[in-house]
Scaffold this motif. Structure first.
Motif, PDB file in Angstrom:
ATOM      1  N   VAL A  11      -2.584  -0.088  10.948  1.00 53.67           N
ATOM      2  CA  VAL A  11      -3.800  -0.967  10.851  1.00 53.67           C
ATOM      3  C   VAL A  11      -4.639  -0.743   9.754  1.00 53.67           C
ATOM      4  CG1 VAL A  11      -5.887  -1.603  12.211  1.00 53.67           C
ATOM      5  CG2 VAL A  11      -3.602  -0.796  13.529  1.00 53.67           C
ATOM      6  N   ASN A  12      -4.913  -0.058   9.161  1.00 53.52           N
ATOM      7  CA  ASN A  12      -5.911   0.775   8.171  1.00 53.52           C
ATOM      8  C   ASN A  12      -5.390   1.179   6.839  1.00 53.52           C
ATOM      9  OD1 ASN A  12      -8.029  -0.221   9.671  1.00 53.52           O
ATOM     10  ND2 ASN A  12      -7.908   1.941  10.828  1.00 53.52           N
ATOM     11  N   LEU A  13      -5.807   1.146   5.812  1.00 55.18           N
ATOM     12  CA  LEU A  13      -5.695   1.511   4.467  1.00 55.18           C
ATOM     13  C   LEU A  13      -7.014   2.655   4.351  1.00 55.18           C
ATOM     14  CD1 LEU A  13      -4.617   1.811   1.632  1.00 55.18           C
ATOM     15  CD2 LEU A  13      -6.062  -0.228   0.948  1.00 55.18           C
ATOM     16  N   TYR A  14      -6.529   3.575   3.976  1.00 54.74           N
ATOM     17  CA  TYR A  14      -7.647   4.798   3.817  1.00 54.74           C
ATOM     18  C   TYR A  14      -7.624   5.021   2.263  1.00 54.74           C
ATOM     19  CZ  TYR A  14      -7.084   5.500   8.815  1.00 54.74           C
ATOM     20  OH  TYR A  14      -6.855   5.295  10.077  1.00 54.74           O
ATOM     21  N   LEU A  15      -8.818   5.079   1.578  1.00 54.05           N
ATOM     22  CA  LEU A  15      -9.025   5.146   0.063  1.00 54.05           C
ATOM     23  C   LEU A  15     -10.058   6.423   0.097  1.00 54.05           C
ATOM     24  CD1 LEU A  15      -9.826   1.450  -1.360  1.00 54.05           C
ATOM     25  CD2 LEU A  15      -7.544   2.803  -1.481  1.00 54.05           C
ATOM     26  N   ALA A  16      -9.649   7.256  -1.056  1.00 52.45           N
ATOM     27  CA  ALA A  16     -10.427   8.167  -1.401  1.00 52.45           C
ATOM     28  C   ALA A  16     -11.162   7.605  -2.534  1.00 52.45           C
ATOM     29  CB  ALA A  16      -9.725   9.436  -2.098  1.00 52.45           C
ATOM     30  N   VAL A  17     -12.646   7.498  -2.479  1.00 53.79           N
ATOM     31  CA  VAL A  17     -13.346   6.593  -3.304  1.00 53.79           C
ATOM     32  C   VAL A  17     -14.311   7.478  -4.065  1.00 53.79           C
ATOM     33  CG1 VAL A  17     -15.195   4.846  -3.460  1.00 53.79           C
ATOM     34  CG2 VAL A  17     -13.542   4.693  -1.870  1.00 53.79           C
ATOM     35  N   PRO A  18     -14.353   7.687  -5.376  1.00 53.35           N
ATOM     36  CA  PRO A  18     -15.153   8.541  -6.174  1.00 53.35           C
ATOM     37  C   PRO A  18     -16.461   8.165  -6.130  1.00 53.35           C
ATOM     38  CG  PRO A  18     -13.778   7.241  -7.599  1.00 53.35           C
ATOM     39  CD  PRO A  18     -13.437   6.864  -6.203  1.00 53.35           C
ATOM     40  N   ILE A  19     -17.227   9.321  -5.607  1.00 52.74           N
ATOM     41  CA  ILE A  19     -18.805   9.122  -5.662  1.00 52.74           C
ATOM     42  C   ILE A  19     -19.723   9.580  -6.601  1.00 52.74           C
ATOM     43  CG2 ILE A  19     -18.558   8.859  -3.029  1.00 52.74           C
ATOM     44  CD1 ILE A  19     -19.467  11.872  -2.729  1.00 52.74           C
ATOM     45  N   CYS A  54       0.942  -1.204  -0.102  1.00 51.04           N
ATOM     46  CA  CYS A  54       0.083  -0.120   0.058  1.00 51.04           C
ATOM     47  C   CYS A  54       0.807   1.197  -0.058  1.00 51.04           C
ATOM     48  CB  CYS A  54      -0.973   0.018   1.077  1.00 51.04           C
ATOM     49  SG  CYS A  54      -2.166  -1.311   1.179  1.00 51.04           S
ATOM     50  N   ASN A  55       2.042   1.298   0.853  1.00 53.80           N
ATOM     51  CA  ASN A  55       3.032   2.512   0.630  1.00 53.80           C
ATOM     52  C   ASN A  55       3.579   2.434  -0.668  1.00 53.80           C
ATOM     53  OD1 ASN A  55       2.828   3.840   3.071  1.00 53.80           O
ATOM     54  ND2 ASN A  55       4.018   2.254   4.163  1.00 53.80           N
ATOM     55  N   LYS A  56       3.869   1.411  -1.365  1.00 49.88           N
ATOM     56  CA  LYS A  56       4.333   1.488  -2.671  1.00 49.88           C
ATOM     57  C   LYS A  56       3.311   2.066  -3.798  1.00 49.88           C
ATOM     58  CE  LYS A  56       6.102  -1.363  -6.228  1.00 49.88           C
ATOM     59  NZ  LYS A  56       6.410  -2.849  -6.737  1.00 49.88           N
ATOM     60  N   HIS A  57       2.250   2.016  -3.250  1.00 45.87           N
ATOM     61  CA  HIS A  57       0.998   2.569  -4.423  1.00 45.87           C
ATOM     62  C   HIS A  57       0.390   3.755  -3.881  1.00 45.87           C
ATOM     63  CE1 HIS A  57       1.626  -1.509  -6.194  1.00 45.87           C
ATOM     64  NE2 HIS A  57       1.425  -0.917  -7.044  1.00 45.87           N
ATOM     65  N   ILE A  60     -14.916  -5.905  -3.397  1.00 45.96           N
ATOM     66  CA  ILE A  60     -13.997  -5.294  -4.369  1.00 45.96           C
ATOM     67  C   ILE A  60     -14.242  -3.740  -3.973  1.00 45.96           C
ATOM     68  CG2 ILE A  60     -13.101  -4.764  -6.571  1.00 45.96           C
ATOM     69  CD1 ILE A  60     -14.145  -7.904  -7.327  1.00 45.96           C
ATOM     70  N   HIS A  61     -13.335  -3.006  -3.995  1.00 47.86           N
ATOM     71  CA  HIS A  61     -13.139  -1.553  -3.652  1.00 47.86           C
ATOM     72  C   HIS A  61     -12.289  -0.875  -4.592  1.00 47.86           C
ATOM     73  CE1 HIS A  61     -15.279  -2.107  -0.083  1.00 47.86           C
ATOM     74  NE2 HIS A  61     -14.484  -3.108   0.059  1.00 47.86           N
ATOM     75  N   ASP A  62     -12.622   0.194  -5.193  1.00 50.34           N
ATOM     76  CA  ASP A  62     -11.531   1.088  -6.023  1.00 50.34           C
ATOM     77  C   ASP A  62     -11.464   2.470  -5.639  1.00 50.34           C
ATOM     78  OD1 ASP A  62     -13.290   2.391  -8.754  1.00 50.34           O
ATOM     79  OD2 ASP A  62     -14.239   1.410  -7.112  1.00 50.34           O
ATOM     80  N   GLY A  63     -10.251   2.980  -5.536  1.00 53.31           N
ATOM     81  CA  GLY A  63     -10.268   4.237  -5.095  1.00 53.31           C
ATOM     82  C   GLY A  63      -8.696   4.482  -5.105  1.00 53.31           C
ATOM     83  N   ILE A  64      -8.229   5.871  -4.649  1.00 54.08           N
ATOM     84  CA  ILE A  64      -6.867   6.226  -4.689  1.00 54.08           C
ATOM     85  C   ILE A  64      -6.602   6.154  -3.371  1.00 54.08           C
ATOM     86  CG2 ILE A  64      -5.617   8.650  -4.813  1.00 54.08           C
ATOM     87  CD1 ILE A  64      -7.726   9.573  -6.827  1.00 54.08           C
ATOM     88  N   VAL A  65      -5.270   5.559  -3.010  1.00 53.36           N
ATOM     89  CA  VAL A  65      -4.723   5.412  -1.735  1.00 53.36           C
ATOM     90  C   VAL A  65      -4.463   6.733  -1.149  1.00 53.36           C
ATOM     91  CG1 VAL A  65      -2.849   4.288  -0.580  1.00 53.36           C
ATOM     92  CG2 VAL A  65      -3.908   3.191  -2.533  1.00 53.36           C
ATOM     93  N   GLU A  66      -4.855   7.043  -0.201  1.00 53.95           N
ATOM     94  CA  GLU A  66      -4.910   8.434   0.473  1.00 53.95           C
ATOM     95  C   GLU A  66      -3.878   8.156   1.661  1.00 53.95           C
ATOM     96  OE1 GLU A  66      -7.882  11.647   1.507  1.00 53.95           O
ATOM     97  OE2 GLU A  66      -8.355   9.844   2.458  1.00 53.95           O
ATOM     98  N   HIS A  67      -3.850   7.195   2.517  1.00 58.81           N
ATOM     99  CA  HIS A  67      -2.999   7.036   3.563  1.00 58.81           C
ATOM    100  C   HIS A  67      -2.885   5.462   4.079  1.00 58.81           C
ATOM    101  CE1 HIS A  67      -1.064   8.313   7.478  1.00 58.81           C
ATOM    102  NE2 HIS A  67      -1.850   7.621   8.050  1.00 58.81           N
ATOM    103  N   VAL A  68      -1.888   5.318   4.403  1.00 57.48           N
ATOM    104  CA  VAL A  68      -1.809   3.879   5.117  1.00 57.48           C
ATOM    105  C   VAL A  68      -1.163   3.902   6.652  1.00 57.48           C
ATOM    106  CG1 VAL A  68      -0.606   1.755   5.005  1.00 57.48           C
ATOM    107  CG2 VAL A  68      -1.307   2.736   2.982  1.00 57.48           C
ATOM    108  N   ASP A  69      -1.705   3.425   7.599  1.00 57.82           N
ATOM    109  CA  ASP A  69      -1.074   3.317   8.985  1.00 57.82           C
ATOM    110  C   ASP A  69      -0.847   2.056   9.212  1.00 57.82           C
ATOM    111  OD1 ASP A  69      -3.506   2.494  10.014  1.00 57.82           O
ATOM    112  OD2 ASP A  69      -4.105   4.343  10.804  1.00 57.82           O
TER     113      ASP A  69
END
Length: 102
Positions: free
Chosen positions: A38-46, A10-13, A27-36
Motif C-alpha cells: 500500500v505505501n512507500l516509505y522514504l527516509a527524508v533528510p531533515i 519502487c522495489n527496483k530503486h 514533490i518529495h525527495d529521500g531514500i527509498v527505505e521500504h515498500v509494501d
C-alpha cells in the motif's frame, strides 16, 4: 501508472536517493527505505530547524545513576536524527526519478 507498476518501480530503486512526484503535484525527495503493498516509505533528510523540534532527552532508568548505564553521562544527550520517515501512498505516485546524492 497503475499500482503494480508503482510497486515494482519502487522495489527496483530500493535504498536509492529518489525524487517522488505525487498525483496532487507535491514533490518529495529521500531514500527509498521500504515498500509494501500500500505505501512507500522514504527516509527524508531533515534540516537544522526540524532537528531542534524532533530532539528529545529521555534517560534510561538505572538503579545507580551514571554508573549503571555506560552510555549515559550527564550533559550528553542522545544522537541527533538526520532522517525522518515519510509514508506516501503508492496509489498517488505519479513519477519516480533518481537524484544525485550530494
Amino acid at each position: 501508472m497503475n499500482h503494480q507498476e508503482a510497486h515494482d518501480l519502487c522495489n527496483k530503486h530500493m535504498h536509492r536517493y529518489v525524487g517522488v512526484t505525487m498525483s496532487d503535484g507535491t514533490i518529495h525527495d529521500g531514500i527509498v527505505e521500504h515498500v509494501d503493498e500500500v505505501n512507500l516509505y522514504l527516509a527524508v533528510p531533515i534540516g537544522s530547524m526540524e532537528l531542534e523540534q524532533m530532539r528529545a532527552f529521555v534517560p534510561f532508568p538505572t538503579p545507580y545513576p551514571y554508573f549503571g548505564n555506560p552510555y549515559f553521562y550527564p550533559g550528553y544527550g542522545f544522537g541527533r536524527r538526520r532522517f525522518a520517515r515519510q509514508v506516501l501512498p503508492l496509489a498517488g505516485l505519479l513519477a519516480l526519478s533518481l537524484l544525485p546524492y550530494y
